[in-house]
Design a protein around this motif. Structure first.
Motif, PDB file in Angstrom:
ATOM      1  N   ILE A   9       0.839  -1.204   0.000  1.00 44.40           N
ATOM      2  CA  ILE A   9       0.000   0.000   0.000  1.00 44.40           C
ATOM      3  C   ILE A   9       0.872   1.251   0.000  1.00 44.40           C
ATOM      4  CG2 ILE A   9      -1.686   1.328   1.324  1.00 44.40           C
ATOM      5  CD1 ILE A   9      -2.937  -1.241   2.234  1.00 44.40           C
ATOM      6  N   ARG A  10       1.916   1.226   0.804  1.00 44.58           N
ATOM      7  CA  ARG A  10       2.846   2.364   0.836  1.00 44.58           C
ATOM      8  C   ARG A  10       3.518   2.548  -0.528  1.00 44.58           C
ATOM      9  NH1 ARG A  10       6.015   5.098   4.648  1.00 44.58           N
ATOM     10  NH2 ARG A  10       7.022   6.809   3.517  1.00 44.58           N
ATOM     11  N   GLN A  11       3.806   1.459  -1.208  1.00 43.61           N
ATOM     12  CA  GLN A  11       4.407   1.563  -2.533  1.00 43.61           C
ATOM     13  C   GLN A  11       3.461   2.246  -3.520  1.00 43.61           C
ATOM     14  OE1 GLN A  11       5.609  -2.577  -3.358  1.00 43.61           O
ATOM     15  NE2 GLN A  11       7.730  -1.880  -3.323  1.00 43.61           N
ATOM     16  N   VAL A  12       2.190   1.869  -3.466  1.00 45.91           N
ATOM     17  CA  VAL A  12       1.210   2.488  -4.365  1.00 45.91           C
ATOM     18  C   VAL A  12       1.061   3.973  -4.055  1.00 45.91           C
ATOM     19  CG1 VAL A  12      -1.208   2.494  -5.078  1.00 45.91           C
ATOM     20  CG2 VAL A  12      -0.026   0.322  -4.725  1.00 45.91           C
ATOM     21  N   VAL A  13       1.063   4.311  -2.762  1.00 46.24           N
ATOM     22  CA  VAL A  13       0.969   5.717  -2.363  1.00 46.24           C
ATOM     23  C   VAL A  13       2.185   6.496  -2.869  1.00 46.24           C
ATOM     24  CG1 VAL A  13       0.962   7.292  -0.393  1.00 46.24           C
ATOM     25  CG2 VAL A  13      -0.496   5.264  -0.373  1.00 46.24           C
ATOM     26  N   ASP A  14       3.372   5.891  -2.763  1.00 42.12           N
ATOM     27  CA  ASP A  14       4.585   6.535  -3.271  1.00 42.12           C
ATOM     28  C   ASP A  14       4.498   6.769  -4.779  1.00 42.12           C
ATOM     29  OD1 ASP A  14       5.831   6.800  -0.868  1.00 42.12           O
ATOM     30  OD2 ASP A  14       7.061   4.999  -1.040  1.00 42.12           O
ATOM     31  N   LEU A  15       3.982   5.782  -5.496  1.00 43.42           N
ATOM     32  CA  LEU A  15       3.847   5.929  -6.945  1.00 43.42           C
ATOM     33  C   LEU A  15       2.809   6.996  -7.296  1.00 43.42           C
ATOM     34  CD1 LEU A  15       4.043   2.201  -8.119  1.00 43.42           C
ATOM     35  CD2 LEU A  15       5.795   3.971  -8.306  1.00 43.42           C
ATOM     36  N   ALA A  16       1.736   7.080  -6.505  1.00 36.36           N
ATOM     37  CA  ALA A  16       0.735   8.128  -6.735  1.00 36.36           C
ATOM     38  C   ALA A  16       1.361   9.507  -6.550  1.00 36.36           C
ATOM     39  CB  ALA A  16      -0.447   7.940  -5.789  1.00 36.36           C
ATOM     40  N   GLN A  17       2.191   9.631  -5.535  1.00 36.26           N
ATOM     41  CA  GLN A  17       2.885  10.897  -5.320  1.00 36.26           C
ATOM     42  C   GLN A  17       3.832  11.199  -6.476  1.00 36.26           C
ATOM     43  OE1 GLN A  17       5.475  10.959  -1.929  1.00 36.26           O
ATOM     44  NE2 GLN A  17       5.564  13.190  -1.847  1.00 36.26           N
ATOM     45  N   THR A  18       4.520  10.176  -6.950  1.00 35.40           N
ATOM     46  CA  THR A  18       5.448  10.347  -8.069  1.00 35.40           C
ATOM     47  C   THR A  18       4.729  10.872  -9.304  1.00 35.40           C
ATOM     48  OG1 THR A  18       6.864   8.555  -7.267  1.00 35.40           O
ATOM     49  CG2 THR A  18       7.065   9.158  -9.587  1.00 35.40           C
ATOM     50  N   PHE A  19       3.614  10.256  -9.649  1.00 29.49           N
ATOM     51  CA  PHE A  19       2.894  10.664 -10.853  1.00 29.49           C
ATOM     52  C   PHE A  19       2.186  12.005 -10.666  1.00 29.49           C
ATOM     53  CE2 PHE A  19       3.187   6.050 -11.789  1.00 29.49           C
ATOM     54  CZ  PHE A  19       3.816   6.167 -13.020  1.00 29.49           C
ATOM     55  N   THR A  20       1.913  12.376  -9.432  1.00 28.44           N
ATOM     56  CA  THR A  20       1.364  13.712  -9.190  1.00 28.44           C
ATOM     57  C   THR A  20       2.388  14.783  -9.546  1.00 28.44           C
ATOM     58  OG1 THR A  20      -0.068  12.889  -7.424  1.00 28.44           O
ATOM     59  CG2 THR A  20       0.393  15.251  -7.457  1.00 28.44           C
ATOM     60  N   TYR A  21       3.612  14.579  -9.088  1.00 30.25           N
ATOM     61  CA  TYR A  21       4.672  15.531  -9.419  1.00 30.25           C
ATOM     62  C   TYR A  21       5.000  15.484 -10.913  1.00 30.25           C
ATOM     63  CZ  TYR A  21       5.854  16.809  -4.623  1.00 30.25           C
ATOM     64  OH  TYR A  21       5.823  17.323  -3.350  1.00 30.25           O
ATOM     65  N   LEU A  22       5.133  14.279 -11.454  1.00 28.66           N
ATOM     66  CA  LEU A  22       5.567  14.124 -12.839  1.00 28.66           C
ATOM     67  C   LEU A  22       4.561  14.693 -13.831  1.00 28.66           C
ATOM     68  CD1 LEU A  22       7.603  12.817 -14.878  1.00 28.66           C
ATOM     69  CD2 LEU A  22       6.140  10.780 -14.809  1.00 28.66           C
ATOM     70  N   LEU A  23       3.296  14.400 -13.642  1.00 28.22           N
ATOM     71  CA  LEU A  23       2.280  14.743 -14.638  1.00 28.22           C
ATOM     72  C   LEU A  23       1.529  16.034 -14.337  1.00 28.22           C
ATOM     73  CD1 LEU A  23       0.771  11.183 -15.204  1.00 28.22           C
ATOM     74  CD2 LEU A  23       2.569  12.321 -16.503  1.00 28.22           C
ATOM     75  N   ALA A  24       1.713  16.585 -13.136  1.00 28.22           N
ATOM     76  CA  ALA A  24       0.934  17.779 -12.788  1.00 28.22           C
ATOM     77  C   ALA A  24       1.806  18.930 -12.296  1.00 28.22           C
ATOM     78  CB  ALA A  24      -0.111  17.422 -11.730  1.00 28.22           C
ATOM     79  N   ILE A  25       2.523  18.720 -11.213  1.00 24.34           N
ATOM     80  CA  ILE A  25       3.215  19.841 -10.564  1.00 24.34           C
ATOM     81  C   ILE A  25       4.395  20.336 -11.390  1.00 24.34           C
ATOM     82  CG2 ILE A  25       4.527  20.525  -8.526  1.00 24.34           C
ATOM     83  CD1 ILE A  25       2.748  18.676  -6.886  1.00 24.34           C
ATOM     84  N   PHE A  26       5.281  19.436 -11.797  1.00 22.96           N
ATOM     85  CA  PHE A  26       6.448  19.855 -12.575  1.00 22.96           C
ATOM     86  C   PHE A  26       6.059  20.558 -13.883  1.00 22.96           C
ATOM     87  CE2 PHE A  26       9.202  16.344 -10.487  1.00 22.96           C
ATOM     88  CZ  PHE A  26       9.449  17.180  -9.418  1.00 22.96           C
ATOM     89  N   PRO A  27       5.122  20.011 -14.673  1.00 25.23           N
ATOM     90  CA  PRO A  27       4.753  20.714 -15.916  1.00 25.23           C
ATOM     91  C   PRO A  27       4.195  22.113 -15.680  1.00 25.23           C
ATOM     92  CG  PRO A  27       4.013  18.436 -16.002  1.00 25.23           C
ATOM     93  CD  PRO A  27       4.488  18.676 -14.602  1.00 25.23           C
ATOM     94  N   VAL A  28       3.342  22.267 -14.664  1.00 23.78           N
ATOM     95  CA  VAL A  28       2.737  23.580 -14.415  1.00 23.78           C
ATOM     96  C   VAL A  28       3.795  24.589 -13.970  1.00 23.78           C
ATOM     97  CG1 VAL A  28       1.171  24.839 -12.896  1.00 23.78           C
ATOM     98  CG2 VAL A  28       0.433  22.705 -13.936  1.00 23.78           C
TER      99      VAL A  28
END
Length: 449
Positions: free
Chosen positions: A354-373
């Motif tokens: 579960i922690r791994q999935v949460v880490d990956l969700a955080q990763t894709f949040t930064y990768l696909l949303a925060i960094f581009p904006v």
């Protein structure tokens, strides 16, 4: 727009250019490049460039545009495999296999990938020593353009002053069917070197960060030293980004200058290579005369050609250079080392899926949303605040203010992420909802920034 002879139409595979162009160029055997080409009837892309521009920046741009995406995918796949092996216990978690394997796969694919795109590049596809074949190729330039599905312009500040370059893009737009949008891409000289170098630098920063982090965790006495290292690295990153922003503001000013030059374009002011050399070889067909004949045949008058350059061509070029230079794909590729870094953390939580999935969700949040904006906002600020200040130090200070502003936005996003993911590190549903919300907001902001 017909070729004088069918065999005059020649193209070259991109992978052959990437493999043989540097060695032949460095050894001064530029005339041997024609041997890389082959007869063709259609081209995937027409490459336009100024011979006055830097060769290494063109090559790096070609390498980035065609090999960086496969290299980043290969690096990410390799990092994922390493993450799986670490999670399964086959590899030691302390050896940083994800980041290392990702970087090795990235570099290997970058250098060895074979893009199959078939293109026209004048220095290769037009014979440079046989004046007869060269003259026929120049007269057949309309056929090269008409048979090309798209155009790539390797732009540099000298490009707008060359009559051939202006003619190529104008004729390409002119050759498209009415109502059909031309597939045109214009690349500034430092795009490839900057983004490719930035990706390698990001990987190096991630490696340094992991090293400092592991040193801080080894003993209490090393925590202070590690924090000091991180502060020094942070200051260097801010200073480096300030220089990058400063260069981007200079680029924005050059685009503004280009727009003014195109608005006042006149054929009589544009230059051609043979005329610059004073027609040393009288047997060589004058490029300018060929172009004037083509313009007269296709546009019926110089005035119509100049009007197209001042309007349609100008708008197409400025739209590409001012608004489409930094694409979403560019930001994703630049951020791939961050994915490899986050996979290291996911691998370290092998016993907690579960922690791994949460880490990956955080990763894709930064990768696909925060960094581009954040990156897009910084780029737009560079263009908005492109005007030079009265003092050099104030001008650089303004660049630093843009960096600090973008950093503050990142801090705000990080604080929100800290609350969602760190305080609820086992809240799988909340993490996924947060990730999807960030994606939605980022998609809206990316469209309107």
């Amino acid at each position: 727009m017909q070729a004088t002879r069918p065999e005059i139409l020649r193209g070259v595979r991109v992978w052959r250019l990437l493999r043989y162009l540097p060695s032949l160029w460095l050894r001064g055997k530029r005339n041997d490049l024609h041997g890389l080409s082959q007869q063709a009837t259609q081209f995937d892309q027409f490459w336009s460039h100024s011979w006055q521009g830097s060769g290494w920046t063109k090559y790096t741009n070609i390498l980035y545009l065609h090999n960086c995406m496969p290299a980043s995918i290969a690096g990410t796949l390799s990092a994922n495999i390493a993450c799986g092996l670490v999670s399964a216990g086959f590899l030691d978690v302390q050896q940083r296999w994800c980041l290392l394997s990702g970087f090795v796969a990235f570099c290997t694919t970058l250098l060895l990938w074979h893009p199959r795109k078939f293109v026209f590049l004048d220095i290769v596809c037009i014979h440079q020593t046989d004046n007869g074949r060269r003259g026929q190729a120049l007269l057949s330039m309309g056929a090269f353009l008409k048979q090309s599905k798209s155009m790539l312009v390797l732009w540099d500040p000298t490009w707008v002053s060359r009559l051939w370059c202006i003619f190529e893009i104008a004729a390409f737009l002119h050759s498209r069917s009415p109502g059909c949008k031309a597939d045109l891409r214009i690349v500034p000289p430092l795009l490839g070197p900057s983004l490719l170098g930035g990706e390698v630098l990001a990987c190096a920063v991630c490696m340094i960060f992991l090293y400092v982090e592991s040193s801080m965790a080894s003993s209490e006495g090393s925590i202070l030293v590690g924090e000091l290292y991180l502060m020094v690295i942070g200051l260097h990153v801010v200073l480096f980004l300030s220089f990058v922003i400063h260069a981007l503001r200079g680029y924005a000013r050059s685009v503004e200058t280009l727009q003014e030059q195109l608005r006042d374009f006149k054929v009589e002011h544009a230059r051609s290579a043979c005329c610059d050399r004073g027609h040393e070889d009288k047997s060589v067909l004058c490029d300018r005369e060929v172009l004037l004949q083509c313009i007269e045949a296709w546009y019926k008058s110089l005035d119509r050609f100049e009007l197209q350059v001042q309007s349609e061509v100008r708008l197409a070029i400025i739209n590409e250079l001012a608004h489409n230079t930094l694409s979403y794909q560019h930001v994703l590729l630049l951020s791939t080392p961050y994915v490899w870094l986050r996979l290291e953390y996911a691998a370290s939580h092998a016993g907690d899926p579960i922690r791994q999935v949460v880490d990956l969700a955080q990763t894709f949040t930064y990768l696909l949303a925060i960094f581009p904006v954040v990156d897009k906002l910084g780029f737009r600020l560079c263009y908005r605040l492109r005007a030079r200040c009265c003092k050099p130090y104030l001008d650089f200070l303004l660049s630093m203010v843009i960096v600090i502003g973008a950093f503050m936005l990142y801090v705000v996003c990080y604080a929100i992420q800290l609350y969602v993911f760190r305080q609820n590190d086992r809240g799988l549903l909340l993490s996924v909802i947060s990730m999807l919300s960030w994606w939605t907001v980022a998609a809206i902001l990316w469209r309107f920034i």
